[in-house]
Design a protein around this motif. Structure first.
Motif, PDB file in Angstrom:
ATOM      1  N   PRO A  64     -32.103  29.774 -49.441  1.00 55.39           N
ATOM      2  CA  PRO A  64     -33.942  29.965 -49.685  1.00 55.39           C
ATOM      3  C   PRO A  64     -34.407  28.865 -49.797  1.00 55.39           C
ATOM      4  N   GLY A  68     -36.085  26.508 -48.426  1.00 53.91           N
ATOM      5  CA  GLY A  68     -37.746  26.664 -48.607  1.00 53.91           C
ATOM      6  C   GLY A  68     -38.289  27.607 -47.344  1.00 53.91           C
ATOM      7  N   SER A  69     -37.592  28.290 -47.189  1.00 52.79           N
ATOM      8  CA  SER A  69     -37.416  29.294 -46.147  1.00 52.79           C
ATOM      9  C   SER A  69     -36.839  30.432 -45.725  1.00 52.79           C
ATOM     10  N   ARG A  70     -37.087  31.784 -46.176  1.00 52.99           N
ATOM     11  CA  ARG A  70     -36.198  32.958 -45.620  1.00 52.99           C
ATOM     12  C   ARG A  70     -34.845  32.554 -45.344  1.00 52.99           C
ATOM     13  N   THR A  71     -33.941  32.873 -45.357  1.00 53.47           N
ATOM     14  CA  THR A  71     -32.486  33.109 -44.488  1.00 53.47           C
ATOM     15  C   THR A  71     -32.114  34.381 -43.528  1.00 53.47           C
ATOM     16  N   ARG A  73     -32.927  38.977 -44.243  1.00 52.14           N
ATOM     17  CA  ARG A  73     -33.546  39.340 -43.774  1.00 52.14           C
ATOM     18  C   ARG A  73     -32.758  40.920 -44.262  1.00 52.14           C
TER      19      ARG A  73
END
Length: 137
Positions: A64, A68-71, A73
């Motif tokens: 992540p 630069g982001s969630r990969t 949940r």
């Protein structure tokens, strides 16, 4: 072979920059135990549920922080979501993302909250209420 042993097991591998350090954190935060360790890839269980950690090597996925982001949940269902989240936060997770609370759901009250682990993965932790088939009346 019993019918239970033929059921599929779904797991996930979390991209982390340092698999050994991440395995230590998940052990402290969630009581994870190590199944095996190949250096850059580690197999763990959390209360019997398998989870894997891997260091990306330019093979089509990344952490992540790198993206630069969630990969992912991650959804976890336990008897006591409050205690699970509290332990993770005490070990350094960010518990401000989704404060635990009761949610109205078609099947009744569902207690859920979440945290972001130090490696950038979003975890939602709830009670076991949605794990059964719901038949609307």
């Amino acid at each position: 072979m019993s019918p239970e042993s033929q059921l599929p097991v779904i797991s996930l591998m979390l991209a982390v920059p340092d698999a050994a350090a991440a395995a230590r954190w998940y052990a402290a935060a969630m009581g994870a135990t190590e199944l095996w360790n190949l250096g850059g890839v580690v197999g763990l269980t959390v209360a019997g549920a398998p989870i894997f950690l891997g260091e990306p090597e330019g093979n089509g996925w990344d952490t992540p922080a790198s993206l630069g982001s969630r990969t992912v949940r991650v959804e976890v269902f336990v008897e006591d979501p409050d205690a699970f989240i509290e332990r993770a936060v005490a070990a350094g997770a960010d518990g401000s993302v989704d404060v635990i609370r009761d949610h109205e759901a078609p099947w009744g009250i569902h207690r859920q909250g979440g945290f972001v682990d130090p490696f950038g993965h979003l975890w939602l932790v709830g009670d076991r209420s949605p794990l059964s088939r719901y038949e609307p009346r």
